[in-house]
Motif scaffolding. Structure first.
Motif, PDB file in Angstrom:
ATOM      1  N   VAL A 152       0.808  -1.220   0.000  1.00 48.81           N
ATOM      2  CA  VAL A 152       0.000   0.000   0.000  1.00 48.81           C
ATOM      3  C   VAL A 152       0.846   1.278   0.000  1.00 48.81           C
ATOM      4  CG1 VAL A 152      -1.635   1.352   1.379  1.00 48.81           C
ATOM      5  CG2 VAL A 152      -2.065  -1.053   0.948  1.00 48.81           C
ATOM      6  N   PRO A 153       1.891   1.400   0.839  1.00 52.56           N
ATOM      7  CA  PRO A 153       2.678   2.637   0.787  1.00 52.56           C
ATOM      8  C   PRO A 153       3.266   2.910  -0.595  1.00 52.56           C
ATOM      9  CG  PRO A 153       3.206   1.390   2.768  1.00 52.56           C
ATOM     10  CD  PRO A 153       2.365   0.501   1.910  1.00 52.56           C
ATOM     11  N   ALA A 154       3.689   1.837  -1.286  1.00 53.06           N
ATOM     12  CA  ALA A 154       4.219   2.018  -2.634  1.00 53.06           C
ATOM     13  C   ALA A 154       3.148   2.545  -3.573  1.00 53.06           C
ATOM     14  CB  ALA A 154       4.777   0.694  -3.157  1.00 53.06           C
ATOM     15  N   LEU A 155       1.909   2.116  -3.352  1.00 51.46           N
ATOM     16  CA  LEU A 155       0.787   2.600  -4.154  1.00 51.46           C
ATOM     17  C   LEU A 155       0.675   4.110  -4.076  1.00 51.46           C
ATOM     18  CD1 LEU A 155      -2.111   2.769  -5.391  1.00 51.46           C
ATOM     19  CD2 LEU A 155      -2.967   1.946  -3.183  1.00 51.46           C
ATOM     20  N   TRP A 156       0.576   4.649  -2.868  1.00 50.09           N
ATOM     21  CA  TRP A 156       0.372   6.088  -2.732  1.00 50.09           C
ATOM     22  C   TRP A 156       1.619   6.865  -3.144  1.00 50.09           C
ATOM     23  CZ3 TRP A 156      -4.379   6.485  -2.964  1.00 50.09           C
ATOM     24  CH2 TRP A 156      -5.240   5.636  -2.269  1.00 50.09           C
ATOM     25  N   ALA A 157       2.796   6.291  -2.874  1.00 51.95           N
ATOM     26  CA  ALA A 157       4.031   6.970  -3.262  1.00 51.95           C
ATOM     27  C   ALA A 157       4.152   7.073  -4.779  1.00 51.95           C
ATOM     28  CB  ALA A 157       5.237   6.237  -2.681  1.00 51.95           C
ATOM     29  N   MET A 158       3.795   6.002  -5.486  1.00 52.61           N
ATOM     30  CA  MET A 158       3.853   6.017  -6.942  1.00 52.61           C
ATOM     31  C   MET A 158       2.814   6.971  -7.519  1.00 52.61           C
ATOM     32  SD  MET A 158       3.354   2.908  -9.641  1.00 52.61           S
ATOM     33  CE  MET A 158       3.244   3.249 -11.402  1.00 52.61           C
ATOM     34  N   ILE A 159       1.590   6.928  -6.965  1.00 54.97           N
ATOM     35  CA  ILE A 159       0.548   7.851  -7.421  1.00 54.97           C
ATOM     36  C   ILE A 159       1.043   9.288  -7.321  1.00 54.97           C
ATOM     37  CG2 ILE A 159      -1.682   8.859  -6.790  1.00 54.97           C
ATOM     38  CD1 ILE A 159      -2.682   6.090  -6.134  1.00 54.97           C
ATOM     39  N   LEU A 160       1.582   9.613  -6.151  1.00 53.67           N
ATOM     40  CA  LEU A 160       1.987  10.992  -5.925  1.00 53.67           C
ATOM     41  C   LEU A 160       3.139  11.408  -6.829  1.00 53.67           C
ATOM     42  CD1 LEU A 160       1.120  13.357  -4.233  1.00 53.67           C
ATOM     43  CD2 LEU A 160       2.779  12.683  -2.503  1.00 53.67           C
ATOM     44  N   LEU A 161       4.123  10.550  -6.997  1.00 55.91           N
ATOM     45  CA  LEU A 161       5.269  10.887  -7.839  1.00 55.91           C
ATOM     46  C   LEU A 161       4.840  11.121  -9.287  1.00 55.91           C
ATOM     47  CD1 LEU A 161       8.204  11.258  -8.582  1.00 55.91           C
ATOM     48  CD2 LEU A 161       8.502   8.767  -8.511  1.00 55.91           C
ATOM     49  N   THR A 162       4.100  10.172  -9.846  1.00 53.18           N
ATOM     50  CA  THR A 162       3.721  10.300 -11.255  1.00 53.18           C
ATOM     51  C   THR A 162       2.735  11.442 -11.479  1.00 53.18           C
ATOM     52  OG1 THR A 162       2.017   8.590 -10.958  1.00 53.18           O
ATOM     53  CG2 THR A 162       4.162   7.882 -11.774  1.00 53.18           C
ATOM     54  N   GLU A 163       1.742  11.548 -10.598  1.00 51.08           N
ATOM     55  CA  GLU A 163       0.720  12.582 -10.809  1.00 51.08           C
ATOM     56  C   GLU A 163       1.282  13.987 -10.589  1.00 51.08           C
ATOM     57  OE1 GLU A 163      -1.703  11.722 -12.289  1.00 51.08           O
ATOM     58  OE2 GLU A 163      -2.609   9.867 -11.569  1.00 51.08           O
ATOM     59  N   GLU A 164       2.099  14.157  -9.550  1.00 51.11           N
ATOM     60  CA  GLU A 164       2.699  15.483  -9.303  1.00 51.11           C
ATOM     61  C   GLU A 164       3.613  15.882 -10.449  1.00 51.11           C
ATOM     62  OE1 GLU A 164       2.368  17.830  -7.023  1.00 51.11           O
ATOM     63  OE2 GLU A 164       2.176  17.016  -4.992  1.00 51.11           O
ATOM     64  N   PHE A 165       4.387  14.930 -10.966  1.00 51.59           N
ATOM     65  CA  PHE A 165       5.338  15.237 -12.028  1.00 51.59           C
ATOM     66  C   PHE A 165       4.604  15.700 -13.282  1.00 51.59           C
ATOM     67  CE2 PHE A 165       8.121  14.181 -15.599  1.00 51.59           C
ATOM     68  CZ  PHE A 165       9.332  14.709 -15.174  1.00 51.59           C
ATOM     69  N   PHE A 166       3.632  14.935 -13.733  1.00 53.09           N
ATOM     70  CA  PHE A 166       2.951  15.282 -14.979  1.00 53.09           C
ATOM     71  C   PHE A 166       1.951  16.418 -14.800  1.00 53.09           C
ATOM     72  CE2 PHE A 166       4.482  10.944 -15.824  1.00 53.09           C
ATOM     73  CZ  PHE A 166       5.238  11.218 -16.956  1.00 53.09           C
ATOM     74  N   ASP A 167       1.471  16.591 -13.572  1.00 49.20           N
ATOM     75  CA  ASP A 167       0.560  17.708 -13.308  1.00 49.20           C
ATOM     76  C   ASP A 167       1.220  19.054 -13.598  1.00 49.20           C
ATOM     77  OD1 ASP A 167      -2.033  18.703 -11.894  1.00 49.20           O
ATOM     78  OD2 ASP A 167      -0.420  19.726 -10.817  1.00 49.20           O
ATOM     79  N   ARG A 168       2.518  19.148 -13.323  1.00 51.87           N
ATOM     80  CA  ARG A 168       3.253  20.395 -13.583  1.00 51.87           C
ATOM     81  C   ARG A 168       3.139  20.802 -15.055  1.00 51.87           C
ATOM     82  NH1 ARG A 168       5.173  24.180 -10.795  1.00 51.87           N
ATOM     83  NH2 ARG A 168       7.336  24.162 -11.433  1.00 51.87           N
ATOM     84  N   PHE A 169       3.293  19.839 -15.935  1.00 50.71           N
ATOM     85  CA  PHE A 169       3.264  20.138 -17.365  1.00 50.71           C
ATOM     86  C   PHE A 169       1.839  20.345 -17.868  1.00 50.71           C
ATOM     87  CE2 PHE A 169       7.136  17.640 -16.610  1.00 50.71           C
ATOM     88  CZ  PHE A 169       8.073  18.542 -17.077  1.00 50.71           C
ATOM     89  N   GLN A 170       0.900  19.609 -17.307  1.00 49.08           N
ATOM     90  CA  GLN A 170      -0.471  19.759 -17.777  1.00 49.08           C
ATOM     91  C   GLN A 170      -1.067  21.096 -17.362  1.00 49.08           C
ATOM     92  OE1 GLN A 170      -2.562  16.019 -16.782  1.00 49.08           O
ATOM     93  NE2 GLN A 170      -2.423  15.641 -18.988  1.00 49.08           N
TER      94      GLN A 170
END
Length: 313
Positions: free
Chosen positions: A164-182
């Motif tokens: 579970v911790p890997a789930l939220w950590a991955m969500i946050l990393l990928t979503e935060e990264f691409f959110d910047r560009f979007q």
């Protein structure tokens, strides 16, 4: 005018589980008020506009290189389209994996809890986003990009066995990264209107996912043993490596009529491309540092990418 809080309310706010439950309840209300159906909320019949980019020009992987300067304007626009197409394919894969992981999170939990109800709401969001990205790929006229066999195999393992911790950590990393560009795409009038419309919807809905993931991590990370924390740090470092590697997909250069070997080399050595990566990590890297998810051997990976605050340009 401020409203005083009672001692009981302050104790609840200080409790991680209570804080996370409160956040989930707030996000459920936000979801009800600010969710979209891309089938009807985007004008898919609107024609593409001549001369407009498919992502901001300065974010093209080889922008600023001699190779880029040698391209015609038509080739540059085509490359921007193919780079968007490659990122859409990565987005679909990511959303698919996250959908499975969030479903696993909800599977054994009490459906009456706000956390589980929001997790299920998030699954519904991810399904719509996958379809939205596929529709956008069709609209801009690209053949969809296949996922590599290695990524496919890793995805099967990740969605089945990731803790579970890997789930939220991955969500946050990928979503935060691409959110910047979007966010940038959504506000850039040089970009195709349909691309901006997709970015706006994704930014609004992913903001809720990001907020929920942060509260989950702040609850989970302090409970990890030293060994599990190091494993999670290394896992996130591997995600950073994957994002950097997949950024220079040879197929997108080939489809744009550019020698893929030359273009990949130009992209990987391009200081502007490295600065773009640092731009994407500007919010997530310091946050992960603050909660202990960057450290030990993993810190070297983030530093080599130029994604740490003191390394960003």
């Amino acid at each position: 005018m401020t409203t005083a809080t009672t001692p009981g309310e302050r104790r609840r706010d200080a409790d991680p589980l209570a804080r996370q439950t409160k956040k989930a309840a707030q996000l459920l209300i936000a979801s009800a008020k600010h969710s979209y159906d891309p089938r009807v909320d985007i004008d898919w019949d609107q024609p593409l506009e001549d001369g407009k980019w498919f992502l901001p020009e300065k974010r093209i992987s080889i922008y600023g290189t001699d190779l880029y300067a040698s391209l015609t304007q038509e080739q540059k626009l085509l490359l921007s389209r193919e780079e968007l197409g490659s990122s859409l394919a990565a987005g679909v894969w990511t959303e698919h994996i996250l959908m499975h992981l969030v479903s696993r999170y909800a599977y054994k939990r009490d459906i009456s809890s706000p956390q589980v109800q929001f997790a299920i709401t998030e699954v519904a969001d991810e399904v719509r986003h996958m379809i939205m990205f596929a529709r956008l790929a069709e609209k801009i006229g690209i053949d969809f990009y296949p996922v590599s066999p290695k990524t496919h195999r890793n995805g099967l393992l990740l969605k089945t066995f990731a803790p579970v911790p890997a789930l939220w950590a991955m969500i946050l990393l990928t979503e935060e990264f691409f959110d910047r560009f979007q966010r940038e795409q959504a506000n850039d009038e040089t970009v195709q209107p349909v691309v901006r419309a997709v970015a706006r919807i994704h930014v609004v809905e992913e903001a809720r996912h990001i907020s929920f993931a942060r509260t989950e991590l702040e609850r989970f990370v302090p409970t990890l043993s030293k060994r599990k924390l190091e494993m999670l740090r290394n896992f996130l470092a591997s995600v950073v490596k994957t994002i950097r590697h997949d950024r220079y997909n040879p197929l997108m250069y080939e489809r744009a009529g550019i020698d893929p070997k030359e273009a990949v080399a130009a992209g990987r050595s391009n200081p502007i491309a490295k600065a773009n990566g640092a731009y994407g990590a500007e919010r997530i890297a310091p946050y992960y540092q603050s909660i202990g998810l960057i450290g030990g051997k993993s810190e070297k990976v983030w530093a080599e990418a130029g994604w740490l605050p003191d390394k960003a340009h």
